[in-house]
Design an enzyme around this catalytic site. Sequence first.
Site, PDB file in Angstrom:
ATOM      1  CB  CYS A  92      -6.565  -3.797  -0.951  1.00  0.00           C
ATOM      2  SG  CYS A  92      -6.556  -3.368   0.807  1.00  0.00           S
ATOM      3  CG  HIS A 187      -5.648   0.755  -2.631  1.00  0.00           C
ATOM      4  ND1 HIS A 187      -6.857   0.227  -3.021  1.00  0.00           N
ATOM      5  CD2 HIS A 187      -5.485   0.415  -1.327  1.00  0.00           C
ATOM      6  CE1 HIS A 187      -7.416  -0.397  -1.994  1.00  0.00           C
ATOM      7  NE2 HIS A 187      -6.603  -0.299  -0.957  1.00  0.00           N
ATOM      8  CD  GLU A 189      -7.090   1.368  -6.562  1.00  0.00           C
ATOM      9  OE1 GLU A 189      -7.726   1.094  -5.524  1.00  0.00           O
ATOM     10  OE2 GLU A 189      -6.221   0.603  -7.043  1.00  0.00           O
TER      11      GLU A 189
END
Length: 212
Positions: A92, A187, A189
Amino acid sequence: MKKILIINNEKDKDDFGWIPIIKEAISKIEETKFVVIHHSEISKESLDEINPDLIYATGRVTYDWTIEEILKDYDAELKMFQNTAIPTIGVCAGHQLMAIAYGATFGKMVETAEDEETIRETGFQDIEIIKNAPLFKDLDNRFRCYELHRDEVKSIPDNFELLASTEMCKIQAMKHKNKNLYGVQFHPEQYNDQNLDGKVILTNLLNLTNVE
């Protein structure tokens, strides 16, 4: 055990933003050692002392920033991206910083009126692979990952190649042609039991190192 350096790209040192989520997501895959430093603490000496196997440059919850702030406050991180040979992912905001380090520009995906919502790509989105790479091993041609951003990288930097796109944001993923430097707008994660492609990407990221 792999040592992962997480670079905190939040404006304030005491704001840890996405870092708890990143640690939890990676720890579900394998046991690693985490070292966290704020972007303002980056130096050749600190990197040499930490000697990480992998660098993870985070996104920013405080996403409103300008190129003037970036060039002034993130200069050390920009230089790190230019000089490191360590496998690295920028996520990001980290992706945007990596692009800027190599001469690209960034800006809003869509210009908005003062009373309009600026976040334009949010939640789990379908992303199309344009060119395969080790980061995408075991994924289909289209995968789903979490998005939360208003800005985007506007052009592929020199020595990078485009890896993935969405309809709204062309440069969703990129890779340096000669180094294990990856930038992703999404993202990885932020995965869950219904959307596991981010976990696959993080597993592939960990496999970029030679450490067992």
